[in-house]
Write a protein that holds these residues in place. Structure first.
Motif, PDB file in Angstrom:
ATOM      1  N   VAL A 144      15.992 -13.862   1.783  1.00 59.10           N
ATOM      2  CA  VAL A 144      16.289 -15.261   2.086  1.00 59.10           C
ATOM      3  C   VAL A 144      15.373 -15.716   3.220  1.00 59.10           C
ATOM      4  CG1 VAL A 144      18.078 -16.911   2.712  1.00 59.10           C
ATOM      5  CG2 VAL A 144      18.676 -14.851   1.402  1.00 59.10           C
ATOM      6  N   LEU A 145      14.600 -16.733   2.937  1.00 56.73           N
ATOM      7  CA  LEU A 145      13.577 -17.184   3.884  1.00 56.73           C
ATOM      8  C   LEU A 145      14.158 -18.214   4.840  1.00 56.73           C
ATOM      9  CD1 LEU A 145      10.690 -17.598   1.277  1.00 56.73           C
ATOM     10  CD2 LEU A 145      11.312 -15.569   2.608  1.00 56.73           C
ATOM     11  N   ASN A 203       4.475 -19.693   1.608  1.00 59.54           N
ATOM     12  CA  ASN A 203       3.591 -19.347   2.716  1.00 59.54           C
ATOM     13  C   ASN A 203       4.418 -18.610   3.770  1.00 59.54           C
ATOM     14  OD1 ASN A 203       1.851 -19.081   4.765  1.00 59.54           O
ATOM     15  ND2 ASN A 203       1.368 -21.263   4.974  1.00 59.54           N
ATOM     16  N   LEU A 204       4.160 -17.316   3.875  1.00 57.16           N
ATOM     17  CA  LEU A 204       4.977 -16.494   4.764  1.00 57.16           C
ATOM     18  C   LEU A 204       4.197 -16.038   5.991  1.00 57.16           C
ATOM     19  CD1 LEU A 204       6.670 -14.330   1.992  1.00 57.16           C
ATOM     20  CD2 LEU A 204       7.770 -16.097   3.348  1.00 57.16           C
ATOM     21  N   ASP A 205       3.019 -16.563   6.174  1.00 58.86           N
ATOM     22  CA  ASP A 205       2.165 -16.076   7.262  1.00 58.86           C
ATOM     23  C   ASP A 205       2.814 -16.204   8.630  1.00 58.86           C
ATOM     24  OD1 ASP A 205       0.397 -15.483   5.354  1.00 58.86           O
ATOM     25  OD2 ASP A 205      -0.903 -17.227   5.668  1.00 58.86           O
ATOM     26  N   ASP A 255      12.313 -10.703  11.295  1.00 66.20           N
ATOM     27  CA  ASP A 255      13.679 -11.026  11.698  1.00 66.20           C
ATOM     28  C   ASP A 255      14.185 -12.334  11.095  1.00 66.20           C
ATOM     29  OD1 ASP A 255      13.750  -8.767  13.119  1.00 66.20           O
ATOM     30  OD2 ASP A 255      13.503  -9.691  15.104  1.00 66.20           O
ATOM     31  N   GLU A 256      13.240 -13.197  10.765  1.00 70.45           N
ATOM     32  CA  GLU A 256      13.670 -14.489  10.222  1.00 70.45           C
ATOM     33  C   GLU A 256      14.075 -14.399   8.750  1.00 70.45           C
ATOM     34  OE1 GLU A 256      11.218 -17.979  12.300  1.00 70.45           O
ATOM     35  OE2 GLU A 256       9.956 -16.320  11.613  1.00 70.45           O
ATOM     36  N   VAL A 271       8.865  -7.874   2.559  1.00 72.11           N
ATOM     37  CA  VAL A 271       8.303  -9.115   3.130  1.00 72.11           C
ATOM     38  C   VAL A 271       6.775  -9.068   3.063  1.00 72.11           C
ATOM     39  CG1 VAL A 271       8.064 -10.490   5.239  1.00 72.11           C
ATOM     40  CG2 VAL A 271      10.303  -9.547   4.611  1.00 72.11           C
ATOM     41  N   ASP A 272       6.230  -7.886   3.414  1.00 69.33           N
ATOM     42  CA  ASP A 272       4.761  -7.747   3.367  1.00 69.33           C
ATOM     43  C   ASP A 272       4.231  -7.958   1.956  1.00 69.33           C
ATOM     44  OD1 ASP A 272       4.733  -7.280   6.050  1.00 69.33           O
ATOM     45  OD2 ASP A 272       4.592  -5.091   5.876  1.00 69.33           O
TER      46      ASP A 272
END
Lengths: 736, 327
Positions: free
Chosen positions: A555-556, A538-540, A545-546, A528-529
């Motif tokens: 899977v986002l 945009n993963l900020d 856990d999500e 994820v990082d």
């Protein structure tokens, strides 16, 4: 690709290797220059070696050395730390240490030769003179010497059990006993030790249930740091507890390898597999009192366990009686009787198989006396909390086990069925019992490496004793990281890997499995990082856990997904890795964690000849989440089979005149064989538990045997009207 | 295991010669018992003569209208031979109740006759045993003797002969054909094995230089009313506590011929033809079976652990005869 593996039946990942002979077991490794040791065992149980004549054997060409107490290396004579992580109170046995004989079958010499056959031949030429002292091996005869010294505390007394018993409307006061049982895994114990003269280090292949246990033992004896002792045990042909403590072949192989500067293999014969620990013989006295309506008023349970003269082996035999049923007046006692045998050892459900045998037979006796159906009697006294500890259970679907077992077995219709079946010579009987076993989690470590080709290698120093560790760990890793099982490799059985507890106590899945899950989550977090940096998404604002893992992708929360191989590629990384140690969560302390079962059996007894068969067994198990129903069922089937042997056949016969075991072979030491096994049905009852460990799995290696012997004994009573309280229930006891 | 020499024999004269002249020589068939005993150092032959290739590897009809079973035919091939299954089903049944499939595939008929007792003490060289070491004493008396004999015992030995096959052979009046230096000899099965007496080291009456070549089964058939009932501690791979081979010829409900042999109770298959004779012409009834059992067991003596065998043997005899009658 569906990467949801947990809860699905999967074939063993090592199955093909095992059936094609390419799974290399310890005894099959062949280091260059390998030589062979053969153990000479004592033929007396108590006394001293007056002289040991090795000259004839030494003359045989190809014999390299004969080790006895007379030429044990000097440093080992002075070393005192022969303990292993499971050493009970007392003084661990030290092979070849001095001229004292502590039990019959004690190793007293090691003959090392160029071949196994030569070593065995030469071993037969070693002559020993003894000073024989009287020995005593029968706990029945030695009850007067029972001691509470070195005995762990039992669960505390509550209420006034003596008075409650006296006042109870229905009472029983009975004694049960069982003989010694020997583990006899298919693969006998074997060790191959290599000594690196320059580096002063060992590399040892050992048939053991936990490499770290052997490492600790060897480090202590040879005064070495752990980095100088590597233990390997990639495949284990059955353990059942016999490999929990390091055995004498390990010491002998290591000692000889160091002295001779040659790799040394010491393997035990089947007969020698009877020359170390066993499930101890035990005597149990139980008093139960109840009201006419079947409410338990008093439980008094006292057990006498066998131990050696040098260690105080403890097992938890009586505590089950304070926990299984609701009762306000309970007294539990446990004492040990030291005799001239080797220290007993944990065997599949140690203490539980023993204690629950007596309790569940006694419950049946009381139910019959109170004229209440044995199942109903247990429901009347159902315990919703653990009264020993005064704690709630993390989960307990035992009522559902009772219900499902009864429905499947036809418990309530059993009497009409029996009438239908009856022929002149066959008596039909039905019996049931409850089973229970601890659901423990131990501190465990694991490491995971994910490479850019998508291959995931997870490792931990645990063992696969035939239970399916390779397979279930691969399932857990694959599902946690959402990769195909084909891309997962799980490695185990090597002290250079992150440390795992010994494989025992049914805790491998819950402990190592949870650690595997945790370390794979660490890998996910790294992914994820990395994705945060490299991805267009945009993963900020997205927390770890999500993000879930499935089908090779992250899977986002927005439903889109990112291929994990691409994440590594974009980051230009060959691999990422993580190592992690997982402790049990503190909140577990507030709960009692146990697996439960209900066993129901049908027996047929030949009216004239007393021969007993077990045509049907139903075992309903509440074991939390089942990771792999296929390997799980295998565990329970094997355990039921053991239970049949425990009830009807198994008995280690030690002649009290000389302390020798007289049936140390598989022809005369009877255990259940194929023909004993007829219809065995295993039901897994759904049980959710988010307290017991992060996987919600309770472990299944031992629960399956608990209760089986009592259910069979109860069924034999139902068929014949005879209570046989001393195992095994052989036909002479039926005819008596 | 000790060093030994080995030769493969293809001709009986040569085999007998070797057996006579070689020091501590022994014949080996399937080796299913002998090799174990050698590993335990109970048997320590210096010379092994492999008799598997001698020309006694067939089952053929013999002159008396019966069958000749080659001594080197395996137990499995014997049990499943069509003529044995058809004419001597009692023998098939007895063989198949013994050992395991793997052992029966290796064990030979001659070897089965020669197998040694399963007495725990006989196998353990650290304990006294008169059979293994004459004069050393009998550990089974006063020790574990659950599997031991109740009939024909002596103060020197209470071991049993463990074979199932031999019990059926005893009931069927088989004859053992042996070859020695002085030629062929025929020994009725009941004279082949011995009671222990004061020479328990001798299991049988085979002379030291003799080799078993075949087993003759007589022509009279007991393939209608027969039973082999084996009582044991587990349903497979266990020696008999008590076994009964029963064979009847019935004339209506009356006994025309009756043969009853017991296994697991003596140093040899136990059979008393003179007792059987008393039942000829009498009704095949429970009562008569009962009195036969009683007579067969006259003088039975237990040694503690095996006391139960006396009542068990009685019940097993009656049950086997009733089973045989029903078929």
């Amino acid at each position: 690709m569906d990467t949801a593996y947990i809860g699905k039946s999967r074939k063993r990942v090592d199955g093909v290797k095992k059936v094609t002979g390419t799974a290399t077991y310890v005894g099959e490794f062949k280091p260059n220059g390998l030589v062979h040791g053969y153990v000479v065992n004592s033929t007396i149980a108590n006394g001293k070696i007056v002289a040991i004549h090795t000259d004839k054997a030494k003359l045989i060409e190809g014999v390299l050395e004969i080790f006895t107490h007379e030429n044990l290396p000097e440093d080992l004579v002075h070393n005192v730390d022969y303990t292993d992580p499971l050493s009970p109170p007392g003084h661990p046995f030290r092979p070849l240490y001095n001229d004292d004989i502590l039990y019959n079958g004690q190793p007293i010499a090691l003959v090392v030769a160029e071949s196994f056959e030569l070593a065995r031949y030469a071993a037969g030429l070693v002559e020993v003179e003894y000073q024989v002292e009287e020995c005593s091996t029968d706990i029945m005869k030695n009850r007067d010497s029972a001691t509470s010294e070195g005995v762990e505390d039992t669960a505390p007394k509550r209420g006034n059990p003596e008075l409650a018993f006296t006042n109870a409307e229905v009472q029983i006061d009975v004694e049960y006993s069982q003989p010694r049982h020997y583990h006899n895994p298919m693969e006998p114990h074997v060790s191959i030790a290599e000594w690196d003269v320059d580096n002063k280090s060992f590399k040892i292949y050992d048939k053991v249930q936990g490499v770290n246990s052997s490492q600790k033992y060897i480090c202590g004896i040879f005064n070495l740091n752990s980095e100088k002792v590597q233990i390997l045990s990639p495949f284990v042909g059955g353990g059942f507890g016999s490999g929990l403590r390091p055995q004498y072949q390990l010491f002998l192989a290591a000692m000889a390898a160091r002295e001779l500067h040659r790799p040394v293999k010491v393997s035990l014969t089947r007969k020698q597999m009877f020359s170390f620990g066993h499930r101890p013989a035990c005597i149990q006295n139980i008093q139960l009192g109840a009201s006419k309506e079947g409410k338990l008023e008093s439980i008094i349970h006292k057990a006498y366990g066998e131990t050696s003269k040098f260690e105080k082996y403890n097992e938890t035999i009586v505590d089950w009686s304070g926990m299984m049923y609701r009762c306000d007046h309970v007294k539990l006692e446990y004492e040990l009787i030291p005799v001239n045998v080797y220290t007993p050892m944990d065997m599949r459900a140690p203490g539980g198989a023993t204690g629950m045998f007596a309790l569940e037979c006694a419950m049946d006796e009381l139910a019959v006396k109170a004229n209440i159906d044995p199942l109903e009697f247990r429901l009347i006294n159902y315990a919703n909390k653990d009264q020993n500890e005064d704690k709630p259970y993390s989960s307990k679907e035992l009522k559902e086990c009772y219900r499902q077992a009864a429905e499947h077995f036809g418990w309530h219709q059993r009497k009409t069925k029996a009438i239908e079946k009856k022929d002149d010579s066959v008596l039909v009987g039905y019996g049931m019992a409850t089973g229970c076993w601890e659901a423990m989690q131990q501190k465990s470590s694991a490491k995971a490496v994910l490479d850019s080709s998508g291959k995931l290698v997870v490792s931990s120093s645990t063992a696969d004793i035939g239970t399916g560790t390779y397979t279930v760990m691969s399932q857990i890793a694959a599902e946690t990281l959402g990769v195909s099982m084909k891309d997962v490799q799980f490695d185990l059985g090597d002290t250079s890997m992150p440390k795992a507890p010994i494989e025992g106590g049914s805790w491998t899945v819950s402990s190592v499995g949870s650690a595997v899950k945790a370390v794979c989550i660490k890998i996910k977090e790294q992914l994820v990082d990395l994705a945060k940096v490299s991805s267009n998404e945009n993963l900020d604002e997205v927390s770890y856990d999500e993000v879930s893992c499935a089908d090779g992708e992250l899977v986002l929360p927005n439903g889109r997904s990112i291929n994990i191989k691409k994440i590594l590629k974009k980051a230009a990384l060959d691999k990422i890795e993580a190592e992690n140690t997982l402790d049990p969560e503190e909140r577990q302390e507030q709960y009692s964690c146990y697996a439960h079962s209900c066993v129901m059996v049908e027996v047929n007894v030949d009216k004239d000849l007393g021969m007993i068969t077990v045509p049907r067994v139903t075992s309903a198990i509440a074991g939390g989440r089942i990771i792999n129903p296929k390997t799980a069922e295998s565990q329970i089937l094997g355990a039921i089979t053991w239970g049949i042997g425990m009830a009807l056949e198994e008995e280690g016969m030690i002649d009290d005149r000389n302390g020798r075991i007289m049936n140390a072979n598989l022809a005369e030491y009877h255990m259940a064989v194929h023909a004993d096994v007829q219809q065995l049905d295993v039901l897994f009852v759904e049980e959710h538990d988010d307290i017991v460990n992060p996987l919600g799995a309770k472990g299944l290696g031992e629960i399956g045997i608990v209760g089986v012997a009592s259910a069979i004994a109860n069924a034999v009573y139902d068929a014949t009207g005879k209570r046989v309280r001393n195992l095994p229930i052989t036909l002479d006891k039926i005819l008596a | 295991m000790n060093d030994f020499d080995y030769s493969k024999s293809t001709e009986i004269g040569q085999a007998v010669e070797e057996l006579t002249t070689k020091n501590h020589a022994k014949a080996i068939g399937g080796g299913t018992n002998l090799l174990d005993l050698m590993k335990y150092r109970v048997e320590n032959p210096h010379y092994l003569i492999d008799v598997n290739h001698l020309p006694y590897r067939e089952i053929v009809r013999n002159a008396s209208g019966g069958l000749r079973l080659g001594a080197m035919v395996t137990n499995a091939d014997t049990a499943y031979h069509p003529l044995v299954e058809k004419n001597y089903p009692l023998l098939s049944k007895a063989i198949l109740s013994g050992a395991s499939a793997q052992l029966r595939n290796a064990a030979t008929n001659g070897g089965n006759l020669m197998q040694r007792t399963r007495c725990y003490y006989f196998y353990d060289t650290a304990t006294p045993c008169n059979k293994r070491e004459p004069g050393s004493g009998c550990s089974a008396i006063g020790g574990f003797n659950r599997i031991h004999a109740i009939l024909g015992t002596s103060e020197d030995c209470i071991a049993t002969h463990p074979s199932d096959m031999c019990v059926a052979l005893a009931a069927l009046d088989a004859e053992i054909v042996v070859q020695g230096r002085d030629g062929e000899r025929r020994i009725p099965i009941l004279d082949f094995h011995r009671l222990p007496g004061d020479t328990p080291e001798k299991d049988n009456n085979l002379m030291p230089n003799e080799i078993i070549t075949s087993i003759n089964l007589p022509g009279d058939l007991f393939n209608k009313n027969y039973a082999y009932l084996k009582v044991r501690d587990r349903p497979s791979y266990a020696f008999a506590l008590v076994s009964v081979a029963a064979a009847l010829q019935l004339n209506g409900n009356n006994i025309a011929s009756i043969k009853v042999a017991l296994g697991g109770v003596a140093h040899k298959p136990w059979r008393l033809p003179h007792v059987e004779q008393k039942l000829i012409g009498r009704e095949a009834s429970n009562e008569n079976f009962d009195s036969l059992a009683e007579e067969l067991l006259t003088g039975a003596q237990g040694f503690g652990d095996n006391d139960f065998k006396m009542a068990l043997a009685h019940k097993t005899i009656v049950r086997a005869l009733n089973e045989a009658k029903k078929l």
